[in-house]
Design a protein around this motif. Sequence first.
Motif, mmCIF file in Angstrom:
data_model
loop_
_atom_site.group_PDB
_atom_site.id
_atom_site.type_symbol
_atom_site.label_atom_id
_atom_site.label_comp_id
_atom_site.label_asym_id
_atom_site.label_seq_id
_atom_site.Cartn_x
_atom_site.Cartn_y
_atom_site.Cartn_z
ATOM 1 N N ARG A 6 -3.254 -13.814 14.959
ATOM 2 C CA ARG A 6 -2.003 -13.186 14.531
ATOM 3 C C ARG A 6 -2.356 -11.920 13.761
ATOM 4 N NH1 ARG A 6 -0.323 -17.419 9.711
ATOM 5 N NH2 ARG A 6 1.519 -16.076 9.562
ATOM 6 N N PRO A 7 -1.454 -10.943 13.702
ATOM 7 C CA PRO A 7 -1.742 -9.732 12.921
ATOM 8 C C PRO A 7 -1.843 -10.046 11.424
ATOM 9 C CG PRO A 7 0.107 -9.395 14.405
ATOM 10 C CD PRO A 7 -0.153 -10.865 14.383
ATOM 11 N N ILE A 8 -2.610 -9.253 10.725
ATOM 12 C CA ILE A 8 -2.685 -9.335 9.269
ATOM 13 C C ILE A 8 -2.180 -8.006 8.720
ATOM 14 C CG2 ILE A 8 -4.208 -9.519 7.271
ATOM 15 C CD1 ILE A 8 -5.946 -11.413 8.956
ATOM 16 N N ASP A 9 -1.075 -8.056 8.001
ATOM 17 C CA ASP A 9 -0.420 -6.848 7.504
ATOM 18 C C ASP A 9 -0.545 -6.754 5.984
ATOM 19 O OD1 ASP A 9 0.344 -6.319 10.068
ATOM 20 O OD2 ASP A 9 2.445 -6.925 9.787
ATOM 21 N N ILE A 10 -0.972 -5.584 5.536
ATOM 22 C CA ILE A 10 -0.936 -5.303 4.099
ATOM 23 C C ILE A 10 0.483 -4.857 3.763
ATOM 24 C CG2 ILE A 10 -1.859 -3.929 2.202
ATOM 25 C CD1 ILE A 10 -4.381 -3.483 3.931
ATOM 26 N N VAL A 11 1.117 -5.568 2.842
ATOM 27 C CA VAL A 11 2.488 -5.251 2.461
ATOM 28 C C VAL A 11 2.530 -4.443 1.171
ATOM 29 C CG1 VAL A 11 4.703 -6.236 1.736
ATOM 30 C CG2 VAL A 11 3.439 -7.268 3.633
ATOM 31 N N ALA A 12 1.721 -4.863 0.184
ATOM 32 C CA ALA A 12 1.779 -4.226 -1.133
ATOM 33 C C ALA A 12 0.390 -4.138 -1.733
ATOM 34 C CB ALA A 12 2.699 -5.020 -2.065
ATOM 35 N N VAL A 13 0.221 -3.155 -2.612
ATOM 36 C CA VAL A 13 -1.050 -2.971 -3.325
ATOM 37 C C VAL A 13 -0.762 -2.714 -4.793
ATOM 38 C CG1 VAL A 13 -2.307 -2.102 -1.313
ATOM 39 C CG2 VAL A 13 -1.067 -0.496 -2.785
ATOM 40 N N ASN A 14 -1.790 -2.918 -5.610
ATOM 41 C CA ASN A 14 -1.638 -2.734 -7.058
ATOM 42 C C ASN A 14 -2.972 -2.292 -7.649
ATOM 43 O OD1 ASN A 14 -2.581 -4.539 -9.598
ATOM 44 N ND2 ASN A 14 -0.598 -3.603 -10.025
ATOM 45 N N ALA A 15 -2.914 -1.439 -8.641
ATOM 46 C CA ALA A 15 -4.098 -1.039 -9.406
ATOM 47 C C ALA A 15 -3.612 -0.434 -10.716
ATOM 48 C CB ALA A 15 -4.953 -0.050 -8.626
ATOM 49 N N LYS A 16 -4.545 -0.134 -11.609
ATOM 50 C CA LYS A 16 -4.175 0.424 -12.906
ATOM 51 C C LYS A 16 -3.531 1.793 -12.761
ATOM 52 C CE LYS A 16 -7.600 -1.936 -15.807
ATOM 53 N NZ LYS A 16 -8.784 -1.749 -16.689
ATOM 54 N N SER A 17 -4.128 2.640 -11.908
ATOM 55 C CA SER A 17 -3.642 4.016 -11.764
ATOM 56 C C SER A 17 -3.126 4.248 -10.350
ATOM 57 C CB SER A 17 -4.768 5.012 -12.061
ATOM 58 O OG SER A 17 -4.377 6.328 -11.727
ATOM 59 N N ARG A 18 -1.908 4.735 -10.276
ATOM 60 C CA ARG A 18 -1.313 5.014 -8.969
ATOM 61 C C ARG A 18 -1.773 6.350 -8.417
ATOM 62 N NH1 ARG A 18 5.076 4.067 -7.520
ATOM 63 N NH2 ARG A 18 4.946 4.545 -5.292
ATOM 64 N N SER A 19 -2.093 7.286 -9.279
ATOM 65 C CA SER A 19 -2.384 8.654 -8.838
ATOM 66 C C SER A 19 -3.849 8.886 -8.480
ATOM 67 C CB SER A 19 -1.979 9.642 -9.933
ATOM 68 O OG SER A 19 -2.692 9.366 -11.139
ATOM 69 N N LYS A 20 -4.712 7.945 -8.769
ATOM 70 C CA LYS A 20 -6.143 8.125 -8.522
ATOM 71 C C LYS A 20 -6.424 8.271 -7.026
ATOM 72 C CE LYS A 20 -10.612 5.853 -9.267
ATOM 73 N NZ LYS A 20 -11.285 4.665 -9.855
ATOM 74 N N ASP A 21 -7.306 9.236 -6.684
ATOM 75 C CA ASP A 21 -7.719 9.426 -5.300
ATOM 76 C C ASP A 21 -8.807 8.406 -4.972
ATOM 77 O OD1 ASP A 21 -8.402 10.228 -2.797
ATOM 78 O OD2 ASP A 21 -9.232 12.171 -3.376
ATOM 79 N N ARG A 22 -8.495 7.478 -4.078
ATOM 80 C CA ARG A 22 -9.440 6.414 -3.743
ATOM 81 C C ARG A 22 -10.087 6.606 -2.372
ATOM 82 N NH1 ARG A 22 -5.370 4.314 -6.879
ATOM 83 N NH2 ARG A 22 -6.105 3.035 -8.628
#
Length: 429
Positions: free
Chosen positions: A36-52
């Motif tokens: 079955r597909p595996i979908d990323i729905v949401a993510v979280n980290a301390k900083s939203r603006s950081k370039d990852r």
Amino acid sequence: MTQPLRIGIAGLGTVGVGVVNLLTENRDLVAARAGRPIDIVAVNAKSRSKDRGADLSAYRWQDDAGEMAAANDIDVVVELIGGADGPAVSLARKTLAGGKGLVTANKAMVAHHGAELAELAEAHGLPLKYEAAVAGGIPVIKALGGGAAANEISSLFGILNGTSNYILSAMESNGAPFAHVLKAAQDLGYAETDPSFDIDGIDAAHKLAILASLAFGTQIAFDQVETRGIREIEAVDIERAAALGYRVRLVGEARLQDSRLLQRVHPVLVPLSHPLAKVTGSLNAVVADGNFVGRLTFEGAGAGAGPTASAVVADIIDIARGEQQPVFGVPAASLRAVSAGDHDAGTGRSYLRAAVADEPGVMADLTAILRDCGVSIESLIQHGQAADGGVFIAMITHETQHRCTAEAARKMTELKAVLSPPMRMDLLD
């Protein structure tokens, strides 16, 4: 079409971004193997603006990771925050209590709270997976909990920390002092700014406690792990070990002593012919002895974005397939409580190194101590000058009780001619 497995990822460090990249690049392959597909729905980290270095625009940003545990459109939470306590364990509890599966790479959390989380997961009929918490990309958790499940494990040991192994390997290669190699490892990103967890053996102790519980069906007992790191290792120890036919490795070992569980992380001398002597750089290795399968050896990358993300996604695939088993091989309520074993009650050969004043009679005093403690010498090297003006003496003992060798090392420190506390290491025979 089969419904996708929907996941939320908490923590977007090296491993978290690695999971995102793996699920993006290998999406079709992962879906085919998961069924079955595996979908990323949401993510979280301390900083939203950081370039990852990864495109996260397709996923919902959760400022509070705990909201993932209650979100109706998430089936599994992937905890990659790290740390034994705080936000990580809070999220883990909320996730399982909220009826969602949990995947984690957090060895500290599992070592400290694994029993509690296992009971919570099993009470709700939920999966709790932690392959990436031990030995990175090496599938040792699946092997011990699944492939070798029919065996009684008599012992397990291995190299469980890549940073320490990298430092020891580099000291072998260039003969540089420990402090210089540690600084170089920090500059290259192999060691943290505060390397204590790695070089003091704590990281390896977390992993060993988890493996021991899985292998022996015992309650996790991190507080019973005898832990000694590599800070005291000097270039002379590496040199003397090589001259005597050995390499120095930081090894975690666990075995049952009647009704007691011995768990140790400590530097040892490994014969050049032994498989662990060939594990160099940042690699990890785990060796387990089963009563029917015999010796099992696992080796591979113990850390890094790719290998650890691979283990995390393998756990997600298992959940997508509906595969589930007791968190530690047997139901959490069945894990046995055991007392700590006593290493000094055992026997073996040891390495002793001391810096002593270059004056007559010193060897006679040292050998008298060894004689009185019932320790005999198999081989000895006296060569080279210590920083404090003394000379180094290094020896390998014949097999004797460890408590006798420990007592001899303690008595040596009482001699005025001994300029610093002796270094004592076991031999892995």
